[in-house]
Design a protein around this motif. Sequence first.
Motif, PDB file in Angstrom:
ATOM      1  N   ARG A 240       0.673  -1.353   0.007  1.00 29.60           N
ATOM      2  CA  ARG A 240      -0.209   0.246  -0.369  1.00 29.60           C
ATOM      3  C   ARG A 240       0.410   0.956   0.671  1.00 29.60           C
ATOM      4  NH1 ARG A 240      -5.791   1.601   1.303  1.00 29.60           N
ATOM      5  NH2 ARG A 240      -5.481   3.791   0.971  1.00 29.60           N
ATOM      6  N   SER A 256      -5.810  -6.170   1.639  1.00 29.55           N
ATOM      7  CA  SER A 256      -7.105  -6.322   1.739  1.00 29.55           C
ATOM      8  C   SER A 256      -8.030  -5.433   0.932  1.00 29.55           C
ATOM      9  CB  SER A 256      -6.968  -6.141   3.409  1.00 29.55           C
ATOM     10  OG  SER A 256      -7.156  -5.305   3.822  1.00 29.55           O
ATOM     11  N   SER A 257      -7.257  -4.173   0.771  1.00 30.51           N
ATOM     12  CA  SER A 257      -7.775  -2.786   0.264  1.00 30.51           C
ATOM     13  C   SER A 257      -7.101  -2.271  -1.202  1.00 30.51           C
ATOM     14  CB  SER A 257      -8.113  -1.700   1.126  1.00 30.51           C
ATOM     15  OG  SER A 257      -6.075  -1.330   1.569  1.00 30.51           O
ATOM     16  N   GLY A 258      -6.221  -3.742  -1.540  1.00 32.81           N
ATOM     17  CA  GLY A 258      -6.283  -3.969  -2.706  1.00 32.81           C
ATOM     18  C   GLY A 258      -6.646  -5.071  -3.377  1.00 32.81           C
ATOM     19  N   GLN A 276      -2.522  -6.900   6.208  1.00 30.73           N
ATOM     20  CA  GLN A 276      -3.750  -5.784   5.165  1.00 30.73           C
ATOM     21  C   GLN A 276      -2.302  -6.304   4.118  1.00 30.73           C
ATOM     22  OE1 GLN A 276      -2.136  -4.239   8.275  1.00 30.73           O
ATOM     23  NE2 GLN A 276      -4.697  -3.760   9.105  1.00 30.73           N
TER      24      GLN A 276
ATOM     25  N   GLU B 159     -13.566   3.687   2.685  1.00 29.11           N
ATOM     26  CA  GLU B 159     -13.267   2.537   1.873  1.00 29.11           C
ATOM     27  C   GLU B 159     -13.965   1.475   2.498  1.00 29.11           C
ATOM     28  OE1 GLU B 159      -8.585   2.239   2.050  1.00 29.11           O
ATOM     29  OE2 GLU B 159      -8.334   0.307   2.729  1.00 29.11           O
ATOM     30  N   LEU B 160     -14.465   0.161   1.784  1.00 31.08           N
ATOM     31  CA  LEU B 160     -14.648  -1.110   2.209  1.00 31.08           C
ATOM     32  C   LEU B 160     -13.893  -1.980   2.213  1.00 31.08           C
ATOM     33  CD1 LEU B 160     -18.617  -0.497   1.465  1.00 31.08           C
ATOM     34  CD2 LEU B 160     -17.801   0.244   3.022  1.00 31.08           C
ATOM     35  N   GLU B 161     -14.084  -2.953   2.564  1.00 31.38           N
ATOM     36  CA  GLU B 161     -13.328  -4.314   1.952  1.00 31.38           C
ATOM     37  C   GLU B 161     -13.032  -4.580   0.378  1.00 31.38           C
ATOM     38  OE1 GLU B 161     -14.801  -5.357   4.896  1.00 31.38           O
ATOM     39  OE2 GLU B 161     -13.925  -6.239   6.376  1.00 31.38           O
ATOM     40  N   SER B 162     -13.001  -4.999   0.033  1.00 32.47           N
ATOM     41  CA  SER B 162     -11.983  -5.909  -0.893  1.00 32.47           C
ATOM     42  C   SER B 162     -12.719  -5.143  -2.458  1.00 32.47           C
ATOM     43  CB  SER B 162     -12.946  -7.023  -1.356  1.00 32.47           C
ATOM     44  OG  SER B 162     -13.300  -7.246  -0.135  1.00 32.47           O
ATOM     45  N   GLY B 163     -12.385  -3.682  -2.731  1.00 25.36           N
ATOM     46  CA  GLY B 163     -12.511  -2.703  -3.589  1.00 25.36           C
ATOM     47  C   GLY B 163     -13.705  -1.863  -3.810  1.00 25.36           C
ATOM     48  N   TYR B 165     -16.290   0.652  -2.086  1.00 27.02           N
ATOM     49  CA  TYR B 165     -16.663   2.074  -1.206  1.00 27.02           C
ATOM     50  C   TYR B 165     -17.629   2.525  -1.035  1.00 27.02           C
ATOM     51  CZ  TYR B 165     -12.097   1.739  -3.151  1.00 27.02           C
ATOM     52  OH  TYR B 165     -10.827   1.722  -3.821  1.00 27.02           O
ATOM     53  N   GLN B 179      -7.443   7.743   6.188  1.00 26.31           N
ATOM     54  CA  GLN B 179      -7.038   6.062   5.685  1.00 26.31           C
ATOM     55  C   GLN B 179      -5.408   6.956   4.810  1.00 26.31           C
ATOM     56  OE1 GLN B 179      -5.698   3.131   5.433  1.00 26.31           O
ATOM     57  NE2 GLN B 179      -6.548   2.214   4.299  1.00 26.31           N
TER      58      GLN B 179
END
Lengths: 326, 257
Positions: A240, A256-258, A276, B159-163, B165, B179
């Motif tokens: 990240r 986790s956010s990618g 993450q 931002e939520l999980e796994s892509g 929003y 974030q």
Amino acid sequence: MPNGILVFAEHRDGVFGKTSFEAVAAAQQLGASLGQPVTAVVLSTDAALAQQVAPYKVERVVSVESPKLSEYTPDGYADALEQAVRRIDPQYVVMPHTYLVRDCAPKLAARFGKGVISDCVRASAGDGAATFTRRIFQGKIDADVVSAGEPPVFATFQSGAYRAEQAERGEGSAPVESLAVEVGEIRMKPEPPFQEVKQAVDLSRADVIVAVGRGIKGQEHLKLAEQLAEVLGGDIAASRPICDAGWLPIDRQIGSSGQTVAPKLYVALGISGAIQHLVGMKNAGTIVAINKDPEAPIFDIADYGIVGDLFEAVPALTEELKKLKG
Amino acid sequence: MKIIVLMKQVANKDAILRINKEATWIEEGDLSWEVNESDGYALEESLRLKEKHGGEVVVCTMGPQRAKAVIKDALARGADRAIHVVADDTTGMGPFKAAQILAEAVRGEQADLVMTGLQSDDNGYAQTGVILAELLGLPHATIVIEVDASGDQLRVKRELESGWYQWYSMPRPALLTIQSGISQIRYATLKGIMAAKKKEIREVQPASEASQGASHQRVTKIYFPEKTKQTQFLGDGDARRGAAQLAEKLRSEARVI
Ligand SMILES: Cc1cc2nc3c(=O)[nH]c(=O)nc-3n(C[C@H](O)[C@H](O)[C@H](O)COP(=O)(O)OP(=O)(O)OC[C@H]3O[C@@H](n4cnc5c(N)ncnc54)[C@H](O)[C@@H]3O)c2cc1C
Ligand SMILES: Nc1ncnc2c1ncn2[C@@H]1O[C@H](COP(=O)(O)O)[C@@H](O)[C@H]1O
């Protein structure tokens, strides 16, 4: 006397995620070792959803209901959960450490004058009380934590700490009880969740990924990783902070956010291995880590490790591979 | 618009951590320090909001005297003034007590917006902001990656999980946990560093009611995690030799090339 374990089963639009059943598994194991019953709690507008949790081995499922619970808001969930916890009066409240729980559990716990023992990786019980283990310093150190106050004790468990398949099913169906709750004013107004336009790069099909982390130090050094990726016939990806800094576009981010990937070979260069990041790549076939810190958590999932300076190791590795490939 | 930004000083990410004799915390003596990553982004976003809408950015840090480094850096980047809650042991507090003390330190400011990082890199509670919002009676949003403060209501992208929003609207005053990556962080300029010298840093003691009583969570022991996987370490400290061995293993053992 407060007694029992309350487990919060989270759903999004009626779908229970894997992490909810991981939390059920955690609650069942804690309950078994403390000799305490487990009550599952589902928040919804009606009792239909709670039925989905009834096959699990729990004493009962409490369906916490209000028309204001049709969509998630921290105000709504905190009000509803507060009333459920006061009514059920448990000793422990167990939740998955998801984005939703991160958003409302501290608010809930604050109403009981305390915080949450958050992001635990395991729990053990002795003398009628639990000890929780949480990872601090981004996964580098474990801390054993006990609760020092009155019940209820709030704890959240990290994704993957327990396996969803470990959640035991009961013999019959657990009884479902409805609990109507009063939800006060909801100050935040959510719009529908959405995904960004399709990402330009799909790394989920890549066979080989060379991923860089903050250890790469500067955008100008990315070419080291690109050269290695080239001999390996692989794609470049990143943790990240590299994408945050704008050194690589966000569709190269793993975690986790990618993106979530499972290549045959994943080479992590100067990546510490925060949870993450790991959730996005831990299913890779062969994992290689090059990191100057021997205690870096990435080594806990690596098949091969080089402890050392990536600026030495990476050019050398690229050369050796070129030789081998002839 | 008055914005309060909560910033914490944490151990430098590249620092080699050692555990203290009592195994209750890390050895702090010879560490280097930096600002918590997401807090740097919370400051940047606050400065941008001020540039757009006018107002004032007030930094609040709780920690020992060394934490002044975070404050000075924030003032040099453009924050207007600072509150330093002087407290030596912030780790023993746990998230609730820390939030209680911070709430008392900022309550009188009557800010329009309170910004925090989404989680600290050392304790990693991911709670202080949300508890603070509850104690101050403010609506909140967590893991925020975009802020639109132009309308009557605040509109933020989470931002939520796994892509995924989601946008949320809420009235002001409010609290947001930011974030990392929300915007590119500016460097302090020489002019900024000079100007910072004249800015106010108000020292306060933790409010006594808030700091009394034990924390609800107590760390009994810290230790390095047990490794669960048998990693083959190559090169024995010699990176070049390791690279040569690795290339060979990737071909003959893992068969990935
Ligand atoms: C809600 C949330 C979502 C997140 N989502 C993601 C996500 O999707 N993906 C993600 O990656 N992170 C994500 N993060 C961030 C994550 O917690 C970590 O902060 C991040 O993964 C750390 O990146 P890093 O390993 O590159 O940097 P660091 O943790 O700073 O590690 C750098 C590593 O490089 C090593 N190093 C330094 N110099 C050298 C050298 N010369 N040679 C060899 N090694 C060297 C260091 O020893 C260190 O281990 C998220 C965090 C949160 C709270
Ligand atoms: N001692 C502190 N001083 C200032 N801000 C803090 C402090 N502790 C926590 N915070 C803020 O709360 C956020 C979340 O921290 P935590 O709950 O510890 O993960 C951080 O990113 C900071 O913005």
